[in-house]
Enzyme design. Structure first.
Site, PDB file in Angstrom:
ATOM      1  N   HIS A 142       0.820  -1.225   0.000  1.00 11.57           N
ATOM      2  CA  HIS A 142       0.000   0.000   0.000  1.00 11.57           C
ATOM      3  C   HIS A 142       0.850   1.269   0.000  1.00 11.57           C
ATOM      4  O   HIS A 142       0.321   2.367  -0.240  1.00 11.57           O
ATOM      5  CB  HIS A 142      -0.916   0.051   1.227  1.00 11.57           C
ATOM      6  N   ASP A 178      -2.186 -10.692  -2.167  1.00  9.54           N
ATOM      7  CA  ASP A 178      -2.739 -10.157  -0.914  1.00  9.54           C
ATOM      8  C   ASP A 178      -4.225  -9.829  -1.168  1.00  9.54           C
ATOM      9  O   ASP A 178      -4.592  -9.445  -2.271  1.00  9.54           O
ATOM     10  CB  ASP A 178      -1.973  -8.884  -0.551  1.00  9.54           C
ATOM     11  N   HIS A 180      -5.987  -7.423  -0.315  1.00  8.65           N
ATOM     12  CA  HIS A 180      -6.218  -6.011  -0.626  1.00  8.65           C
ATOM     13  C   HIS A 180      -5.532  -5.641  -1.936  1.00  8.65           C
ATOM     14  O   HIS A 180      -4.599  -6.317  -2.365  1.00  8.65           O
ATOM     15  CB  HIS A 180      -5.669  -5.135   0.502  1.00  8.65           C
ATOM     16  N   ASP A 266      -3.635 -12.915   3.532  1.00  6.72           N
ATOM     17  CA  ASP A 266      -4.886 -12.472   4.150  1.00  6.72           C
ATOM     18  C   ASP A 266      -6.122 -12.770   3.295  1.00  6.72           C
ATOM     19  O   ASP A 266      -7.232 -12.356   3.652  1.00  6.72           O
ATOM     20  CB  ASP A 266      -4.825 -10.993   4.559  1.00  6.72           C
TER      21      ASP A 266
HETATM   22 ZN    ZN Z   1      -3.635  -7.143   2.806  1.00  8.63          ZN
END
Ligand code: ZN
Length: 370
Positions: A142, A178, A180, A266
């Protein structure tokens, strides 16, 4: 490749990074009782412990990284960003960006996380190792060039890709599973035709409105971003279909000289931050597919870096699933598997297929050969 030469990069200080008192991802404040924030890493140390206890670590050479230099960090980040991370960490607490809280050790941990990924990449490119795994924290995907975000301080994988380019690798493939969307990696390479970024993530999770199918790069980089936003509830078969039907053909069309994997765990069925259904078997099988793809396209050169993973009890098994596949070993015995594997979300459903079919027929890299 019969017996790949494997490297395992981790550092004790990465386990000392701690975003401070909070609950989940929210710092202590109105309505938030002190518990702990995610990405505090007794869990990660336990993951390494399981890999050791299982005997799988015996297949790896353990390497202690050194902190990344300013020169490395500046391949992706602006100087003001580095200064802010250093200054916030030196104060012992605070937010170095947007939901990117730190403690005294965080700046060093973040440099070690980048250092591990850069040094793993360099050692693989030089032929010292065939494959490498970096068990690092804080995570990176991120983090944008000018700001830390959502637990991520520096963008570990993005810096590693730039370091590979600095060493003369012409094209780099980054695969990010991931749960996200890796907005920081995407932003770094959005206009770069020489880095193909593929993200498989939960549709609409985080960041909001990031990682849409129509985000395919711009300018010279048009066609070298591929987002696969799967609907919540996607599991084993949807993920393997995304790899075999999208990642593999896109990688063949792109023809990279190196593969980097942002290997967050995740997207598991026990993770509190996502709503996906993956198991240790899913991560094992995706990892095996990526290693085979590296054999085919990059003379086996591939580096995996840990990203998110927030289930205290399941994360170690997911890291083990990844580590066994890198070592070419069968799926580990998983005592948690029975609670996930029979659930209907593990099968490929029409709603998930539609995303894959859309990208097969519309994404510039995939549609061109049809
Ligand atoms: Zn993540």
């Amino acid at each position: 490749m019969s017996t790949p030469n494997l490297a395992w990069y981790s550092h004790e200080i990465c386990f000392w990074h701690d975003p401070g008192p909070g609950s989940g991802y929210v710092p202590v404040g109105p309505g938030v009782e002190p518990l702990r924030q995610f990405a505090v890493d007794p869990d990660l140390r336990r993951a390494e412990g399981l890999v050791k206890a299982s005997g799988v670590m015996d297949r790896y050479t353990e390497v202690t990284p050194v902190p990344a230099s300013d020169e490395d960090l500046l391949l992706v980040h602006v100087p003001e960003h580095i200064d802010r991370v250093e200054a916030t960490s030196a104060m012992g607490a605070g937010d170095a960006g947007v939901y990117a809280h730190v403690n005294y050790h965080s700046a060093r941990a973040a440099r070690l996380a980048v250092g591990a990924c850069v040094q793993a990449t360099t050692s693989v490119l030089e032929g010292q190792f065939d494959r490498a795994y970096c068990l690092v924290r804080p995570p990176g995907h991120h983090a944008e060039p000018d700001r830390a975000m959502a637990l991520c301080l520096y963008n570990n994988v993005a810096v590693a890709a730039r370091a590979a380019q600095r060493r003369g690798v012409q094209r780099v493939l980054i695969v990010d599973w991931d749960v996200h969307h890796g907005n920081g990696i995407q932003r770094t390479f959005y206009e770069d035709p020489d880095v193909l970024y593929i993200s498989i993530h939960q549709e609409g999770l985080f960041p909001a409105a990031s990682g849409l199918v129509m985000e395919t790069g711009s300018g010279a980089g048009t066609g070298t971003t591929l987002n696969v936003p799967l609907p919540a509830g996607s599991g084993h078969e949807a993920y393997l279909a995304a790899v075999s039907r999208l990642v593999e053909p896109a990688a063949r069309a792109f023809d990279p000289g190196l593969i980097l994997v942002a290997a967050g765990v995740d997207a598991s069925g026990h993770d509190p931050m996502g709503r996906m259904m993956c198991t240790s078997r899913t991560f094992h099988d995706m990892t095996s597919m990526m290693c085979r793809l590296a054999e085919e396209l990059t003379e086996g050169k591939i580096v995996f870096a840990h990203e998110g993973g927030y289930s205290a009890w399941y994360q170690p098994m997911l890291v083990l699933g990844t580590a066994t596949a890198i070592a070419g070993l069968p799926t580990p015995e998983d005592p948690f598997l029975h609670s996930l594997e029979h659930l209907p979300g593990q099968r490929l459903r029409p709603l998930q297929s539609r995303v894959i079919e859309h990208l097969e027929s519309h994404h510039p890299l995939l549609a061109q050969g049809r």
